[in-house]
Design a protein around this motif. Structure first.
Motif, PDB file in Angstrom:
ATOM      1  N   LYS A  32       0.857  -1.191   0.000  1.00  0.00           N
ATOM      2  CA  LYS A  32       0.000   0.000   0.000  1.00  0.00           C
ATOM      3  C   LYS A  32       0.888   1.235   0.000  1.00  0.00           C
ATOM      4  N   SER A  47      -5.643   9.301 -13.252  1.00  0.00           N
ATOM      5  CA  SER A  47      -5.667   7.984 -12.614  1.00  0.00           C
ATOM      6  C   SER A  47      -4.239   7.577 -12.282  1.00  0.00           C
ATOM      7  N   TRP A  48      -4.115   6.804 -11.218  1.00  0.00           N
ATOM      8  CA  TRP A  48      -2.815   6.377 -10.724  1.00  0.00           C
ATOM      9  C   TRP A  48      -2.591   4.911 -11.062  1.00  0.00           C
ATOM     10  N   THR A  67      -4.514  -0.093 -10.582  1.00  0.00           N
ATOM     11  CA  THR A  67      -4.881   1.169 -11.237  1.00  0.00           C
ATOM     12  C   THR A  67      -6.058   1.756 -10.484  1.00  0.00           C
ATOM     13  N   SER A  68      -6.000   3.068 -10.218  1.00  0.00           N
ATOM     14  CA  SER A  68      -7.094   3.732  -9.500  1.00  0.00           C
ATOM     15  C   SER A  68      -8.175   4.197 -10.475  1.00  0.00           C
ATOM     16  N   ASP A  69      -9.334   4.509  -9.934  1.00  0.00           N
ATOM     17  CA  ASP A  69     -10.380   5.144 -10.733  1.00  0.00           C
ATOM     18  C   ASP A  69      -9.961   6.578 -11.016  1.00  0.00           C
ATOM     19  N   MET A  81      -3.572  10.452  -1.710  1.00  0.00           N
ATOM     20  CA  MET A  81      -3.905   9.389  -2.634  1.00  0.00           C
ATOM     21  C   MET A  81      -3.412   8.074  -2.041  1.00  0.00           C
ATOM     22  N   GLU A  82      -4.216   7.023  -2.198  1.00  0.00           N
ATOM     23  CA  GLU A  82      -3.806   5.706  -1.727  1.00  0.00           C
ATOM     24  C   GLU A  82      -4.054   4.699  -2.831  1.00  0.00           C
ATOM     25  N   ILE A  83      -3.069   3.857  -3.072  1.00  0.00           N
ATOM     26  CA  ILE A  83      -3.211   2.787  -4.054  1.00  0.00           C
ATOM     27  C   ILE A  83      -2.577   1.538  -3.450  1.00  0.00           C
TER      28      ILE A  83
END
Length: 141
Positions: A32, A47-48, A67-69, A81-83
């Motif tokens: 994370k 998007s990330w 991949t983020s929205d 931001m968190e991915i």
């Protein structure tokens, strides 16, 4: 290390904080990344992507993790931001290809075009026959 791409993308964000969890753990463990940043301009439909780069002597291989929205960021505002990924699948690699420095690559893209790339160095070592990763924040350099 934060790289902006394109003239209009110069300094698109200012990196404020980077958190990596878990850290100093098995290479394949969940990952994370939390990033605090300030948008230095309007960023639309951003998007990330989260990837892990295996750096072998003769080539580099990127493993897509998440991949983020898409979302938008307003100029001058600060964001978190968190991915995350359930883990890093390295099943196609030999241990000696993995036991060195790699990269965790976090990329912000706008409408499919890479805008910002944040590289986090990952040192992979062998402990009791198991591969362990330690990922370093670019803010700690």
């Amino acid at each position: 290390l934060v790289k902006s791409k394109g003239m209009e993308a110069e300094d698109a964000i200012t990196l404020k904080t980077v958190s990596i969890t878990p850290n100093d753990c098995p290479l394949g463990a969940p990952l994370k990344i939390q990033i605090g940043f300030k948008a230095n301009r309007e960023i639309g439909k951003g998007s990330w992507d989260l990837k892990y780069m295996v750096d072998m002597a003769s080539k580099r291989k990127l493993i897509a993790l998440a991949t983020s929205d898409p979302c938008s960021y307003e100029n001058g505002k600060e964001y978190q931001m968190e991915i995350s990924s359930q883990g890093i699948d390295t099943s196609g690699f030999k241990p000696h290809h993995l036991a060195n420095a790699g990269l965790v690559v976090v990329t912000l893209s706008e409408e499919g075009k890479e805008t910002v790339t944040i590289n986090l160095v990952a040192q992979v070592t062998t402990r009791d026959g198991e591969l362990f990763r330690t990922v370093y924040s670019p803010l700690d350099e």
